[in-house]
Design an enzyme around this catalytic site. Structure first.
Site, short mmCIF file in Angstrom:
data_model
loop_
_atom_site.label_atom_id
_atom_site.label_comp_id
_atom_site.label_asym_id
_atom_site.label_seq_id
_atom_site.Cartn_x
_atom_site.Cartn_y
_atom_site.Cartn_z
N LEU A 132 0.86 -1.18 0.00
CA LEU A 132 0.00 0.00 0.00
C LEU A 132 0.89 1.23 0.00
O LEU A 132 2.00 1.20 0.56
CB LEU A 132 -0.89 0.02 1.26
CG LEU A 132 -1.91 -1.11 1.42
CD1 LEU A 132 -2.60 -0.99 2.78
CD2 LEU A 132 -2.94 -1.10 0.31
N ASP A 133 0.43 2.32 -0.60
CA ASP A 133 1.19 3.56 -0.55
C ASP A 133 1.42 3.97 0.90
O ASP A 133 0.64 3.61 1.79
CB ASP A 133 0.43 4.68 -1.27
CG ASP A 133 0.31 4.46 -2.76
OD1 ASP A 133 1.10 3.66 -3.30
OD2 ASP A 133 -0.58 5.06 -3.38
N LYS A 134 2.46 4.74 1.12
CA LYS A 134 2.79 5.20 2.47
C LYS A 134 1.58 5.78 3.19
O LYS A 134 1.32 5.48 4.36
CB LYS A 134 3.91 6.25 2.39
CG LYS A 134 4.23 6.92 3.71
CD LYS A 134 5.28 8.02 3.54
CE LYS A 134 5.52 8.75 4.84
NZ LYS A 134 6.51 9.85 4.70
N THR A 136 -1.64 5.46 2.48
CA THR A 136 -2.87 4.67 2.40
C THR A 136 -2.86 3.69 3.57
O THR A 136 -1.86 3.01 3.80
CB THR A 136 -2.96 3.91 1.08
OG1 THR A 136 -3.02 4.84 -0.01
CG2 THR A 136 -4.21 3.03 1.04
#
Length: 322
Positions: A132-134, A136
């Site tokens: 997951l993105d940082k 998110t």
């Protein structure tokens, strides 16, 4: 520096003058500003050396090939001898990389799981099957051994098209799509203008499909809704896919400064207290709330759901107050 060295390229001369320093490594040190000649920093590897010059090179200590374990608290949703499911908080990077060598989920997992983590994902990404993105938040599954890693990787490669994998996200977005449900089918590739961003590609790019459904609408009675809660399901897994796809239909995720910066002025037109809450929200309002898969060892169907973190709940409450 001897007369015989005159005219040689700086990177080539360094490689010959410093033990165990390759030419490529010397070039990288020069470009990164770690070499000075006569007291002046030189960043051009091709620069010819001259007799009598004093060259100083700073060689930083090598970084560990394997991330170190760190005592970082984890919100563990489920674990057994084969895998662990984590509810990742916003702000945590999944695996070490440029500018993020500590404080990552991998650092925490190495400390928590010890030597059991799978190495099939690479030394910097042990056990990591997806990410997951940082900024998110939400559910992630990590393999503790190679057999589990291979089984999970096969399910994630299929993205639930035919297999048991299920992933769903909730996104708080600006505006409301015209259709209650829909599919965004648009290829995604690296931006030509900003290599840190992705964009829709008319030609080239990688096939990307996102299914979406409007769950809630927010706004004053009698006026067009200002925002909505959208549930998204991925049929492919491209970098920033949900963020890019929602922005492409003019409904970017609230707080997304990468793909929705042009909508920031909308927050200034909101009444208080929603204005302050929305304006101050520090990240994209995106949460991976549902994760389902087949356990590779037991073949049991596992299904998990987690509510969004406190900051996203506060944002939702502020939008509901409009």
């Amino acid at each position: 520096m001897d007369e015989a060295d005159a005219g040689a390229r700086l990177d080539a001369w360094l490689a010959g003058a410093v033990a165990d320093l390759s030419r490529s490594r010397a070039k990288a040190l020069i470009v990164s500003g770690m070499v000075s000649v006569g007291g002046a920093t030189i960043e051009e590897p091709k620069r010819p050396v001259k007799p009598g010059e004093t060259v100083i090179v700073t060689v930083p200590p090598p970084e560990p090939a394997i991330p170190a374990g760190e005592a970082i608290a984890l919100d563990i949703v489920y674990q057994d001898d084969d895998l662990i499911v984590i509810d990742k908080p916003p702000g945590m990077v999944v695996h070490p990389g440029a500018g993020n060598h500590s404080g990552t989920l991998v650092n925490a997992l190495i400390r928590h799981c010890g030597d059991s983590l799978s190495g099939i994902g690479g030394v910097a990404r042990p056990g990591i099957v997806h990410r997951l993105d940082k900024d998110t938040s939400g559910l992630l599954v990590v393999a503790k051994n190679d057999r589990t890693h291979q089984g999970l990787a096969a399910q994630f490669a299929d993205h639930g098209r035919e297999g048991p994998l299920e992933r769903a996200y909730m996104a708080l977005c600006w505006g409301v799509p015209e259709r209650t449900k829909g599919i965004i089918d648009a290829a995604i590739g690296r931006s030509n203008q900003n290599r840190e961003k992705m964009e829709i590609k008319r030609t080239g790019g990688r096939h990307a499909i996102t299914h979406f459904a409007v769950a809630e609408r927010y706004g004053a009675a009698g006026k067009p809704p200002i925002a909505s809660l959208i549930e998204c399901r991925l049929e492919t897994g491209r970098t920033h896919q949900i963020r890019v796809h929602l922005a492409s239909i003019a409904h970017p995720v609230i707080g997304d400064r990468g793909y929705g910066a042009g909508f920031a002025t909308k927050a200034a037109r909101l009444p208080e207290p929603a204005r302050s809450v929305v304006s101050a929200f520090p990240r994209q309002a995106l949460h991976a709330f549902r994760l389902g898969f087949e356990h590779p060892a037991t073949h049991e169907a596992l299904h998990f759901e987690r509510p969004p973190p406190a900051d996203m709940i506060a944002l939702t409450d502020a939008l509901k107050s409009l």
